[in-house]
Design an enzyme around this catalytic site. Structure first.
Site, PDB file in Angstrom:
ATOM      1  CD1 TRP A   1     -30.257  90.853 -12.921  1.00  0.00           C
ATOM      2  CD2 TRP A   1     -28.035  90.671 -12.792  1.00  0.00           C
ATOM      3  NE1 TRP A   1     -29.776  90.906 -14.194  1.00  0.00           N
ATOM      4  CE2 TRP A   1     -28.404  90.785 -14.137  1.00  0.00           C
ATOM      5  CE3 TRP A   1     -26.685  90.514 -12.463  1.00  0.00           C
ATOM      6  CZ2 TRP A   1     -27.471  90.793 -15.184  1.00  0.00           C
ATOM      7  CZ3 TRP A   1     -25.762  90.531 -13.486  1.00  0.00           C
ATOM      8  CH2 TRP A   1     -26.156  90.671 -14.832  1.00  0.00           C
TER       9      TRP A   1
ATOM     10  CG  HIS B   1     -26.140  85.429 -12.751  1.00  0.00           C
ATOM     11  ND1 HIS B   1     -26.404  86.734 -12.435  1.00  0.00           N
ATOM     12  CD2 HIS B   1     -24.839  85.389 -13.091  1.00  0.00           C
ATOM     13  CE1 HIS B   1     -25.304  87.455 -12.583  1.00  0.00           C
ATOM     14  NE2 HIS B   1     -24.341  86.657 -12.977  1.00  0.00           N
TER      15      HIS B   1
ATOM     16  NE  ARG C   1     -22.492  82.254 -19.636  1.00  0.00           N
ATOM     17  CZ  ARG C   1     -22.818  83.376 -18.966  1.00  0.00           C
ATOM     18  NH1 ARG C   1     -22.558  83.476 -17.683  1.00  0.00           N
ATOM     19  NH2 ARG C   1     -23.354  84.393 -19.591  1.00  0.00           N
TER      20      ARG C   1
ATOM     21  CE1 TYR D   1     -25.282  87.230 -16.018  1.00  0.00           C
ATOM     22  CE2 TYR D   1     -25.790  84.920 -16.460  1.00  0.00           C
ATOM     23  CZ  TYR D   1     -24.870  85.938 -16.329  1.00  0.00           C
ATOM     24  OH  TYR D   1     -23.551  85.682 -16.532  1.00  0.00           O
TER      25      TYR D   1
ATOM     26  CD  GLU E   1     -20.135  84.910 -11.459  1.00  0.00           C
ATOM     27  OE1 GLU E   1     -19.805  84.086 -12.328  1.00  0.00           O
ATOM     28  OE2 GLU E   1     -21.003  85.780 -11.637  1.00  0.00           O
TER      29      GLU E   1
ATOM     30  CG  HIS F   1     -20.338  84.167 -22.129  1.00  0.00           C
ATOM     31  ND1 HIS F   1     -20.735  85.217 -21.360  1.00  0.00           N
ATOM     32  CD2 HIS F   1     -19.475  83.454 -21.372  1.00  0.00           C
ATOM     33  CE1 HIS F   1     -20.137  85.159 -20.174  1.00  0.00           C
ATOM     34  NE2 HIS F   1     -19.347  84.098 -20.167  1.00  0.00           N
TER      35      HIS F   1
ATOM     36  NE  ARG G   1     -17.814  80.691 -12.693  1.00  0.00           N
ATOM     37  CZ  ARG G   1     -17.216  81.412 -13.640  1.00  0.00           C
ATOM     38  NH1 ARG G   1     -16.041  81.085 -14.100  1.00  0.00           N
ATOM     39  NH2 ARG G   1     -17.810  82.473 -14.142  1.00  0.00           N
TER      40      ARG G   1
ATOM     41  CD  GLU H   1     -16.921  83.819 -17.551  1.00  0.00           C
ATOM     42  OE1 GLU H   1     -16.507  84.085 -16.405  1.00  0.00           O
ATOM     43  OE2 GLU H   1     -18.094  84.020 -17.907  1.00  0.00           O
TER      44      GLU H   1
ATOM     45  CD  GLU I   1     -20.856  80.409 -13.885  1.00  0.00           C
ATOM     46  OE1 GLU I   1     -20.476  79.829 -14.931  1.00  0.00           O
ATOM     47  OE2 GLU I   1     -20.693  81.617 -13.698  1.00  0.00           O
TER      48      GLU I   1
ATOM     49  CG  ASP J   1     -23.921  81.862 -14.610  1.00  0.00           C
ATOM     50  OD1 ASP J   1     -24.479  81.657 -13.521  1.00  0.00           O
ATOM     51  OD2 ASP J   1     -23.058  82.759 -14.791  1.00  0.00           O
TER      52      ASP J   1
HETATM   53  O1  EZ4 Z   1     -22.598  88.485 -13.987  1.00  0.00           O
HETATM   54  O2  EZ4 Z   1     -19.240  89.457 -14.603  1.00  0.00           O
HETATM   55  O3  EZ4 Z   1     -20.069  83.915 -15.340  1.00  0.00           O
HETATM   56  N1  EZ4 Z   1     -20.142  85.086 -15.523  1.00  0.00           N
HETATM   57  C1  EZ4 Z   1     -21.027  85.900 -14.921  1.00  0.00           C
HETATM   58  C2  EZ4 Z   1     -20.900  87.355 -15.278  1.00  0.00           C
HETATM   59  C3  EZ4 Z   1     -21.218  88.282 -14.097  1.00  0.00           C
HETATM   60  C4  EZ4 Z   1     -20.588  89.631 -14.305  1.00  0.00           C
HETATM   61  C5  EZ4 Z   1     -20.742  90.519 -13.070  1.00  0.00           C
HETATM   62  O4  EZ4 Z   1     -20.052  91.710 -13.253  1.00  0.00           O
HETATM   63  O5  EZ4 Z   1     -21.856  85.455 -14.178  1.00  0.00           O
HETATM   64  O6  EZ4 Z   1     -21.782  87.601 -16.338  1.00  0.00           O
HETATM   65 CO    CO Z   2     -21.393  83.404 -13.595  1.00  0.00          CO
END
Ligand code: EZ4
Ligand code: CO
Length: 402
Positions: free
Chosen positions: A402, A212, A147, A159, A262, A122, A283, A339, A236, A210
């Protein structure tokens, strides 16, 4: 070889983790990760109160039967709490099988399909300049895939923009923090961000982003189109992941590769996504996906549809779960990327491992089993304290993703 003891540790070595310890009648110990960020105690109870008592006396080698016993035997199937608990048991059993047979777990899953595993890390910053600096730092540390997340002008804390240490976002205390979101500034800013990153770092660096789960399908299609000139490795979690058919619309509109999953726990969460070839990377991660037993089946199912793995590997799953992902990723043909955020020093002190990072790759070790040991005393000296992921609202107060 039978299970004679099953213990669950809830501790906070750097962050909250739930760790499963299985002991056999011939003195071996196997480890599993049962961490579900913000819902740790629910999984711990599911294990302690419901699964551990049933595990005593079971044959270690029968991983398929034990998995089916807990999956089908509950009657109440699926869901993150259930599947994380079953996953911890399954991974700990594979760790034991490897130790008993004196071989790394990947040898039991098909052997080596590759020498090393490509990882992404990241990079994050409060604004564009900050983020470019973070990308440079990650590249200098050897990462080939990064990322990129940035604060957005006009928005507050969002986020992906945490304190910058190897720590997933949590608000400590009994209530989650609240953040405020507007989609339009985000959709305008992200293409500018990636234009700047490509200009600065050239065509070779692999770039990921991402969203999210914050977009509608049509917004996702717009973002994916706007990012096409910058050739992302993947985009993502564009839309909330429950409605698989949403991806048809996005897929028809763009050649930006898509990743999701994920938050998935079973094949049923992604069967349509995979069989209709609506995504490029899945994921789902080993610990939240019910363990190695089902994840091998899912990888084999995805292989003919050109869907590769991209296991979730944040610092809120423990090094045990990461090691399980590495053995899985070593064995399957359709591994894509892993990741890897690294861990806080306190986490590294509690979990010793024989995997290592170097030159943009994670290298799995050759120790029997998973190659992980958990230092109970060190970890348990740091007690669990409630911590939650933030929640998110629109500016008018509407509860949002979120
Ligand atoms: O928000 O692991 O790609 N990774 C993510 C993470 C998730 C957290 C949730 O616990 O999106 O940052
Ligand atoms: Co993610």
């Amino acid at each position: 070889m039978k299970i004679i003891d099953c213990q669950v540790f809830v501790s906070c070595p750097g962050r909250n983790f739930v760790t499963l310890k299985l002991t056999t009648d011939n003195g071996l110990v196997g480890w599993g990760d049962a961490t579900l960020n913000g819902r740790e105690l629910a999984v711990a109870s599911y294990l302690r109160d419901h699964l551990c008592p049933l595990l005593i006396g079971r044959e270690v080698m029968n991983t398929e039967d034990t998995w089916q016993y807990f999956y089908k035997g509950a009657y109440w199937r699926r869901g993150p709490v259930t599947m994380t608990a079953i996953g911890a048991i399954d991974v700990a059993l594979w760790d034991l099988k490897g130790k008993a047979l004196d071989t790394p777990v990947y040898n039991l899953l098909g052997g080596r399909s590759r020498d090393r595993l490509l990882v992404y890390t990241h990079a994050q910053g409060q604004d564009l300049d900050d983020t470019l600096t973070a990308v440079a730092t990650a590249q200098a540390a050897g990462y080939r895939a990064i990322r990129v997340q940035s604060g957005v002008p006009g928005l507050g804390k969002i986020y992906g923009i945490g304190s910058g240490d190897a720590y997933e976002p949590v608000s400590k205390g009994v209530r989650p923090e609240e953040e405020t979101w507007r989609t339009e500034p985000y959709l305008r800013f992200v293409p500018e961000l990636f234009a700047a990153v490509r200009k600065e770092f050239g065509p070779d660096l692999l770039l990921l982003h991402d969203s999210h789960h914050r977009l509608t399908p049509i917004e996702a299609a717009r973002l994916a189109q706007d990012l096409e000139p910058y050739h992302l490795f993947w985009l993502e979690d564009t839309v909330p992941a429950e409605h698989q058919a949403s991806f048809r619309l996005i897929r028809e509109k763009t050649v930006t590769p898509l990743a999701v999953g994920e938050v998935f726990n079973t094949l049923h969460d992604c069967q349509q996504l995979v069989s209709e070839q609506l995504i490029d990377y899945l994921r789902m991660t080993v610990s939240h996906g019910g363990g190695l037993t089902p994840m091998m089946k899912i990888a084999h199912f995805a292989e003919p549809y050109h869907v590769k793995t991209g296991c979730h590997g944040p610092s809120d799953i423990s090094p045990i779960a990461l090691a399980a992902c590495l053995h899985f990723g070593t064995a399957v043909n359709n591994f894509g990327i892993q990741e890897y955020m690294g861990y806080a020093d306190a986490t590294e002190a509690a979990f010793s491992h024989d995997y290592s990072f170097g030159d943009g790759y994670l290298h799995v070790g050759d120790a029997p089993g998973l190659g992980i040991e958990f230092d109970e005393a060190t970890a348990n000296a740091q007690p669990y304290a409630p911590a939650y992921l933030p929640v998110n609202r629109l500016e008018d107060g509407t509860m949002f993703d979120w």
